[in-house]
Design an enzyme around this catalytic site. Structure first.
Site, PDB file in Angstrom:
ATOM      1  N   GLU A  24      42.328  26.864  37.830  1.00  0.00           N
ATOM      2  CA  GLU A  24      42.394  26.411  39.209  1.00  0.00           C
ATOM      3  C   GLU A  24      42.529  24.888  39.303  1.00  0.00           C
ATOM      4  OE1 GLU A  24      40.435  26.478  43.444  1.00  0.00           O
ATOM      5  OE2 GLU A  24      39.842  25.370  41.685  1.00  0.00           O
TER       6      GLU A  24
ATOM      7  N   SER B 222      35.390  26.762  41.361  1.00  0.00           N
ATOM      8  CA  SER B 222      35.988  27.820  40.527  1.00  0.00           C
ATOM      9  C   SER B 222      36.885  27.193  39.470  1.00  0.00           C
ATOM     10  CB  SER B 222      36.837  28.748  41.386  1.00  0.00           C
ATOM     11  OG  SER B 222      36.080  29.300  42.428  1.00  0.00           O
TER      12      SER B 222
ATOM     13  N   ARG C  85      45.745  29.324  46.997  1.00  0.00           N
ATOM     14  CA  ARG C  85      45.444  28.168  46.125  1.00  0.00           C
ATOM     15  C   ARG C  85      46.719  27.508  45.585  1.00  0.00           C
ATOM     16  NH1 ARG C  85      41.161  29.182  47.878  1.00  0.00           N
ATOM     17  NH2 ARG C  85      39.134  28.918  46.883  1.00  0.00           N
TER      18      ARG C  85
HETATM   19  N1  EPU Z   1      30.835  38.096  41.286  1.00  0.00           N
HETATM   20  C1  EPU Z   1      30.382  38.544  40.095  1.00  0.00           C
HETATM   21  N2  EPU Z   1      29.701  37.668  39.291  1.00  0.00           N
HETATM   22  C2  EPU Z   1      29.470  36.394  39.645  1.00  0.00           C
HETATM   23  C3  EPU Z   1      29.923  35.924  40.882  1.00  0.00           C
HETATM   24  C4  EPU Z   1      30.622  36.793  41.698  1.00  0.00           C
HETATM   25  O1  EPU Z   1      30.588  39.710  39.716  1.00  0.00           O
HETATM   26  O2  EPU Z   1      28.871  35.659  38.835  1.00  0.00           O
HETATM   27  C5  EPU Z   1      31.638  39.010  42.129  1.00  0.00           C
HETATM   28  C6  EPU Z   1      30.813  39.638  43.220  1.00  0.00           C
HETATM   29  O3  EPU Z   1      31.225  40.991  43.345  1.00  0.00           O
HETATM   30  C7  EPU Z   1      31.240  38.895  44.464  1.00  0.00           C
HETATM   31  C8  EPU Z   1      32.695  38.593  44.143  1.00  0.00           C
HETATM   32  O4  EPU Z   1      32.692  38.328  42.730  1.00  0.00           O
HETATM   33  O5  EPU Z   1      31.082  39.667  45.597  1.00  0.00           O
HETATM   34  C9  EPU Z   1      33.283  37.419  44.880  1.00  0.00           C
HETATM   35  O6  EPU Z   1      32.465  36.256  44.677  1.00  0.00           O
HETATM   36  P1  EPU Z   1      32.541  35.026  45.701  1.00  0.00           P
HETATM   37  O7  EPU Z   1      32.278  35.521  47.084  1.00  0.00           O
HETATM   38  O8  EPU Z   1      31.692  33.927  45.203  1.00  0.00           O
HETATM   39  O9  EPU Z   1      34.074  34.636  45.663  1.00  0.00           O
HETATM   40  P2  EPU Z   1      35.060  34.224  44.468  1.00  0.00           P
HETATM   41  O10 EPU Z   1      36.261  35.100  44.605  1.00  0.00           O
HETATM   42  O11 EPU Z   1      34.406  34.220  43.146  1.00  0.00           O
HETATM   43  C10 EPU Z   1      36.336  32.512  45.946  1.00  0.00           C
HETATM   44  C11 EPU Z   1      36.857  31.106  45.829  1.00  0.00           C
HETATM   45  C12 EPU Z   1      35.736  30.102  46.060  1.00  0.00           C
HETATM   46  C13 EPU Z   1      35.141  30.345  47.435  1.00  0.00           C
HETATM   47  C14 EPU Z   1      34.629  31.794  47.505  1.00  0.00           C
HETATM   48  C15 EPU Z   1      34.101  32.148  48.867  1.00  0.00           C
HETATM   49  C16 EPU Z   1      38.728  31.220  44.288  1.00  0.00           C
HETATM   50  C17 EPU Z   1      39.247  30.857  42.937  1.00  0.00           C
HETATM   51  N3  EPU Z   1      37.451  30.904  44.525  1.00  0.00           N
HETATM   52  O12 EPU Z   1      35.431  32.730  44.861  1.00  0.00           O
HETATM   53  O13 EPU Z   1      36.312  28.800  46.050  1.00  0.00           O
HETATM   54  O14 EPU Z   1      34.076  29.452  47.713  1.00  0.00           O
HETATM   55  O15 EPU Z   1      35.721  32.705  47.213  1.00  0.00           O
HETATM   56  O16 EPU Z   1      35.171  32.309  49.728  1.00  0.00           O
HETATM   57  O17 EPU Z   1      39.467  31.753  45.109  1.00  0.00           O
HETATM   58  C18 EPU Z   1      36.890  27.006  44.602  1.00  0.00           C
HETATM   59  O18 EPU Z   1      38.062  27.278  44.843  1.00  0.00           O
HETATM   60  O19 EPU Z   1      36.565  26.071  43.837  1.00  0.00           O
HETATM   61  C19 EPU Z   1      35.841  27.845  45.186  1.00  0.00           C
HETATM   62  C20 EPU Z   1      34.544  27.684  44.909  1.00  0.00           C
END
Ligand code: EPU
Length: 336
Positions: free
Chosen positions: A328, A232, A161
């Site tokens: 972010e 995010s 990012r």
């Molecule tokens: N989780 C929770 N609570 C929640 C949501 C998620 O505990 O409310 C935990 C779960 O264990 C889940 C893990 O967080 O398995 C990861 O969640 P997710 O797969 O949604 O990924 P993220 O790390 O929260 C990142 C990116 C997103 C992208 C997703 C999918 C960043 C800051 N965000 O989110 O990007 O869509 O991975 O690859 O790296 C963005 O940048 O705006 C964005 C949406």
């Protein structure tokens, strides 16, 4: 076109910001002419799709709305394709344009809001892919010197990012177009857990990945056309292996993933979620009940409640886990 403008419809948080002077830029030549006549002491702000910015009330100086369009294939050897898109093209439309021609590499990044020109700035990433993996070159014009350049991926210093465009040594560049290296023979990338869970061995195709990514996003992330949001609101913090061990002593279940520079990415969503923030609403902004890393607007019209809720969340995370969260989206403009 040059006017003082209300930017409410030009940012996905729907914040009521005003640009002192708004110019829609439709070509590189026009951009150079604008830069040549800009007053040296006044700021130049650049706006793409407005989907990753938090705008304060006033954007002084000139705000350039990047609307340079165009999609073209530059080379094609039957397998490897280099294709160019203007900075103003919609990111998702570009992903579909490439996909429908069999130019693979971008399907996992489907439905990310915003423009092509904004994609390299924060090195957009999702479901196991970062855009840097497919970037051949970035075309940019320097806001101070008016110089135009073609920057290789090396020069863009892509990280999680992050890129040179977010740092003092590179933030002078205004992106006008991006060249992508795509591959008709690319394997599908389906290792991300929530994506893998949807796909059977029989459906490991680019079509299925595209459809699944779109379905997951639609289920878990609010549509910015309907609900103000920037995806995010925080990056996943990257910490050292040593610090992961310390964190795990108290929180054995914390999800961590390999990160850049030999560090580990910690799930910010999990950290926030464990502290009970999901669904919390303050001052017209709430933490999404579907995803703890996403803030949603429910009435707020200025940046202040967004930033104060973000501040409350990050200090509670710091207190509970000793981990700092970084915003972010980019914060732009002046609050006075
Ligand atoms: N989780 C929770 N609570 C929640 C949501 C998620 O505990 O409310 C935990 C779960 O264990 C889940 C893990 O967080 O398995 C990861 O969640 P997710 O797969 O949604 O990924 P993220 O790390 O929260 C990142 C990116 C997103 C992208 C997703 C999918 C960043 C800051 N965000 O989110 O990007 O869509 O991975 O690859 O790296 C963005 O940048 O705006 C964005 C949406």
């Amino acid at each position: 076109m040059t006017v003082t403008a209300n930017l409410t419809a030009l940012n996905t948080l729907q914040l009521a910001a005003t640009a002192q002077r708004l110019v829609t830029v439709t070509s590189q030549e026009q951009l150079q002419a604008e830069l040549a006549q800009a007053v040296a002491a006044e700021p130049i702000n650049v706006l793409g799709g407005g989907s990753n910015v938090v705008l304060h009330k006033m954007l002084p100086g000139t705000t350039l709305l990047m609307n340079i369009m165009g999609r073209e294939v530059l080379s094609d050897d039957g397998r490897h394709v280099i294709a160019r898109a203007g900075a103003g093209e919609s990111w998702h439309e570009w992903v579909l344009w490439c996909h429908h021609r069999g130019f693979h590499g971008l399907a996992n990044l489907a439905l990310i809001p915003g423009s092509v020109g904004a994609a390299p700035i924060q090195n957009i990433g999702a479901y196991g892919i970062e855009v840097a993996q497919c970037i051949e070159a970035v075309h940019a014009t320097h806001r101070e010197t008016g110089e135009s350049a073609i920057l290789s991926p090396d020069k863009c210093e892509f990280r999680y990012r992050d890129s040179v465009f977010k740092h003092p040594q590179g933030e002078g560049w205004i992106i006008t177009a991006v060249d992508f290296a795509l591959d008709r023979g690319a394997p599908v990338e389906a290792n991300y857990p929530s994506l893998r869970a949807r796909l059977s061995e029989a459906t490991l195709t680019h079509d299925a990945v595209l459809a699944s990514v779109m379905a997951i996003r639609r289920e878990r992330l609010p549509d910015p056309v309907i609900t103000p949001n920037v995806g995010s609101f925080f990056k996943n913090p990257v910490i050292s292996l040593q610090d992961v061990d310390i964190l795990r002593q108290n929180f054995p279940e914390v999800p961590v993933y390999p990160g850049p520079d030999a560090g580990m990415k910690v799930s910010a969503a999990w950290l926030i979620d464990q502290l009970g923030w999901r669904g919390e609403e303050r001052g017209g902004v709430r933490v999404s009940s579907d995803h703890a890393l996403v803030l949603e607007g429910c009435g707020a019209s200025s940046a202040v409640p967004w930033l104060s809720l973000a501040e409350a969340i990050s200090s509670s995370v710091e207190d509970a886990y000793g981990v700092s969260l970084e915003l972010e989206p980019r914060v732009m403009g002046r609050s006075d």
